[in-house]
Design an enzyme around this catalytic site. Structure first.
Site, PDB file in Angstrom:
ATOM      1  N   ASP A  27       0.824  -1.214   0.000  1.00 40.45           N
ATOM      2  CA  ASP A  27       0.000   0.000   0.000  1.00 40.45           C
ATOM      3  C   ASP A  27       0.849   1.251   0.000  1.00 40.45           C
ATOM      4  O   ASP A  27       2.013   1.213   0.366  1.00 40.45           O
ATOM      5  CB  ASP A  27      -0.780   0.068   1.312  1.00 40.45           C
ATOM      6  CG  ASP A  27      -2.061  -0.724   1.255  1.00 40.45           C
ATOM      7  OD1 ASP A  27      -2.752  -0.729   2.262  1.00 40.45           O
ATOM      8  OD2 ASP A  27      -2.357  -1.300   0.202  1.00 40.45           O
ATOM      9  N   LYS A  53      -3.194   2.959  -1.847  1.00 38.79           N
ATOM     10  CA  LYS A  53      -4.507   3.449  -1.425  1.00 38.79           C
ATOM     11  C   LYS A  53      -4.360   4.877  -0.952  1.00 38.79           C
ATOM     12  O   LYS A  53      -3.433   5.208  -0.242  1.00 38.79           O
ATOM     13  CB  LYS A  53      -5.025   2.608  -0.268  1.00 38.79           C
ATOM     14  CG  LYS A  53      -5.424   1.238  -0.683  1.00 38.79           C
ATOM     15  CD  LYS A  53      -5.932   0.508   0.523  1.00 38.79           C
ATOM     16  CE  LYS A  53      -6.814  -0.637   0.099  1.00 38.79           C
ATOM     17  NZ  LYS A  53      -7.548  -1.160   1.241  1.00 38.79           N
ATOM     18  N   MET A  57      -8.119   8.756   9.072  1.00 42.86           N
ATOM     19  CA  MET A  57      -8.725   9.120   7.780  1.00 42.86           C
ATOM     20  C   MET A  57      -9.677  10.308   7.918  1.00 42.86           C
ATOM     21  O   MET A  57     -10.676  10.371   7.219  1.00 42.86           O
ATOM     22  CB  MET A  57      -9.508   7.919   7.193  1.00 42.86           C
ATOM     23  CG  MET A  57      -8.676   6.684   7.009  1.00 42.86           C
ATOM     24  SD  MET A  57      -9.659   5.271   6.469  1.00 42.86           S
ATOM     25  CE  MET A  57     -10.496   4.819   7.976  1.00 42.86           C
TER      26      MET A  57
HETATM   27  N1  SAH Z   1      -4.088   0.126   9.357  1.00 44.04           N
HETATM   28  C1  SAH Z   1      -3.564   1.462   9.623  1.00 44.04           C
HETATM   29  C2  SAH Z   1      -4.616   2.545   9.453  1.00 44.04           C
HETATM   30  C3  SAH Z   1      -5.238   2.584   8.075  1.00 44.04           C
HETATM   31  S1  SAH Z   1      -6.324   3.947   7.883  1.00 44.04           S
HETATM   32  C4  SAH Z   1      -2.948   1.501  11.015  1.00 44.04           C
HETATM   33  O1  SAH Z   1      -3.165   0.584  11.820  1.00 44.04           O
HETATM   34  O2  SAH Z   1      -2.212   2.454  11.295  1.00 44.04           O
HETATM   35  C5  SAH Z   1      -5.227   5.184   7.287  1.00 44.04           C
HETATM   36  C6  SAH Z   1      -5.140   6.313   8.270  1.00 44.04           C
HETATM   37  O3  SAH Z   1      -4.203   6.028   9.293  1.00 44.04           O
HETATM   38  C7  SAH Z   1      -4.668   7.616   7.684  1.00 44.04           C
HETATM   39  O4  SAH Z   1      -5.721   8.314   7.044  1.00 44.04           O
HETATM   40  C8  SAH Z   1      -4.197   8.353   8.924  1.00 44.04           C
HETATM   41  O5  SAH Z   1      -5.298   8.863   9.654  1.00 44.04           O
HETATM   42  C9  SAH Z   1      -3.614   7.221   9.741  1.00 44.04           C
HETATM   43  N2  SAH Z   1      -2.147   7.127   9.587  1.00 44.04           N
HETATM   44  C10 SAH Z   1      -1.464   6.089   9.091  1.00 44.04           C
HETATM   45  N3  SAH Z   1      -0.136   6.328   9.141  1.00 44.04           N
HETATM   46  C11 SAH Z   1       0.007   7.557   9.685  1.00 44.04           C
HETATM   47  C12 SAH Z   1       1.129   8.379  10.001  1.00 44.04           C
HETATM   48  N4  SAH Z   1       2.381   7.989   9.785  1.00 44.04           N
HETATM   49  N5  SAH Z   1       0.885   9.594  10.563  1.00 44.04           N
HETATM   50  C13 SAH Z   1      -0.360  10.017  10.799  1.00 44.04           C
HETATM   51  N6  SAH Z   1      -1.466   9.280  10.535  1.00 44.04           N
HETATM   52  C14 SAH Z   1      -1.269   8.077   9.985  1.00 44.04           C
END
Ligand code: SAH
Length: 243
Positions: A34, A56, A170
């Site tokens: 991804d 994505k 998100m």
């Molecule tokens: N499975 C992932 C989340 C997927 S949804 C997890 O467990 O982290 C994707 C969302 O995660 C993004 O829109 C943002 O809100 C958050 N996100 C993921 N990586 C991030 C990062 N490095 N910094 C800030 N927000 C992050």
């Protein structure tokens, strides 16, 4: 028929990959990854490993989920070790469950490899603990990406009157809406909020504000970004260590 590893890549900092995920990345014949999985991880793959990007975006998927499911399935027909690498944890808003069901229905064996979720690690790098004794006893992780139409909202906003920490994933493009909803249900307009962009990476940025001013302060931050609402945000004054 190969086996599919639905693998969490962690929140960004490559060293937050688990030992198990690293082993699988090294053994993989194909890695389907991804946008949120740090591409540096791919350097660990063996020679000849195939890479398939199914990037994505927050608000739209460059590939429909159905197509991604099919790519994973076809890879399992072709290769022994298939790593499906996802940002954070594969089952925290990661659609790993949907992918696993698709495989299961077609007789493909899978494993879940948990990852460190951004929901906890990103605030942690920003010096914001999701729980703290005497401040909050629980935290919630909520999607910020849902229908704007209030009558279709699946989010139980009324339950959010308490001092639980709330982490919205998100949600940057709905920041103003989210803050307004929280004020509507009775949270004070000066209630603490932070937005953290690209957390745990060298590009990490944190903006701290209140429900009534965070939108103006943080709306232009780059994604991925998360929103954290709660009294724990104030602890950053003492605990900021990374940025
Ligand atoms: N499975 C992932 C989340 C997927 S949804 C997890 O467990 O982290 C994707 C969302 O995660 C993004 O829109 C943002 O809100 C958050 N996100 C993921 N990586 C991030 C990062 N490095 N910094 C800030 N927000 C992050």
């Amino acid at each position: 028929m190969g086996r599919v590893y639905l693998t969490g890549a962690g929140p960004g900092d490559i060293e937050l990959l688990t030992v198990k995920a690293l082993r699988l990345v090294r053994e993989a014949d194909v890695i389907i990854y991804d946008r949120l999985a740090n591409p540096e991880i791919l350097k660990e793959a063996k020679d000849g490993c195939e890479f398939i990007y199914v990037g994505k975006e927050d608000s739209h998927h460059t590939l429909p989920q159905e197509e991604i499911n099919e790519i994973i399935y076809q890879s399992a027909l072709q290769y022994d070790t298939v790593v499906r690498l996802k940002g954070g944890d594969p089952l925290v808003f990661g659609r790993g469950g949907e992918e696993a069901i698709y495989l299961k229905e077609r007789g493909v064996k899978f494993e879940f490899i948990p990852g460190i979720t951004s929901a906890i690690a990103v605030p942690e790098y920003a010096g914001i603990p999701v729980t703290h004794r005497g401040v909050t006893v629980s935290f919630r992780v909520v999607t910020g990406h849902e229908s704007k139409n209030k009558s279709h909202s699946q989010i139980p906003w009324e339950n959010y009157k308490t001092d639980d920490t709330i982490i919205f994933l998100m949600g940057l493009h709905r920041l103003e809406y989210i803050c307004n909803r929280l004020i509507e249900i009775g949270k004070p307009s000066d209630y603490p909020v932070a937005v953290i962009s690209r957390g745990t990476t060298k590009d990490a940025q944190t903006v701290v504000g209140t429900l009534d001013n965070i939108y103006e302060k943080a709306k232009d931050l780059p994604t991925p970004a998360l929103i954290i609402v709660g009294q724990v945000v104030k602890l950053r004054e003492q605990l900021d260590w990374f940025e």
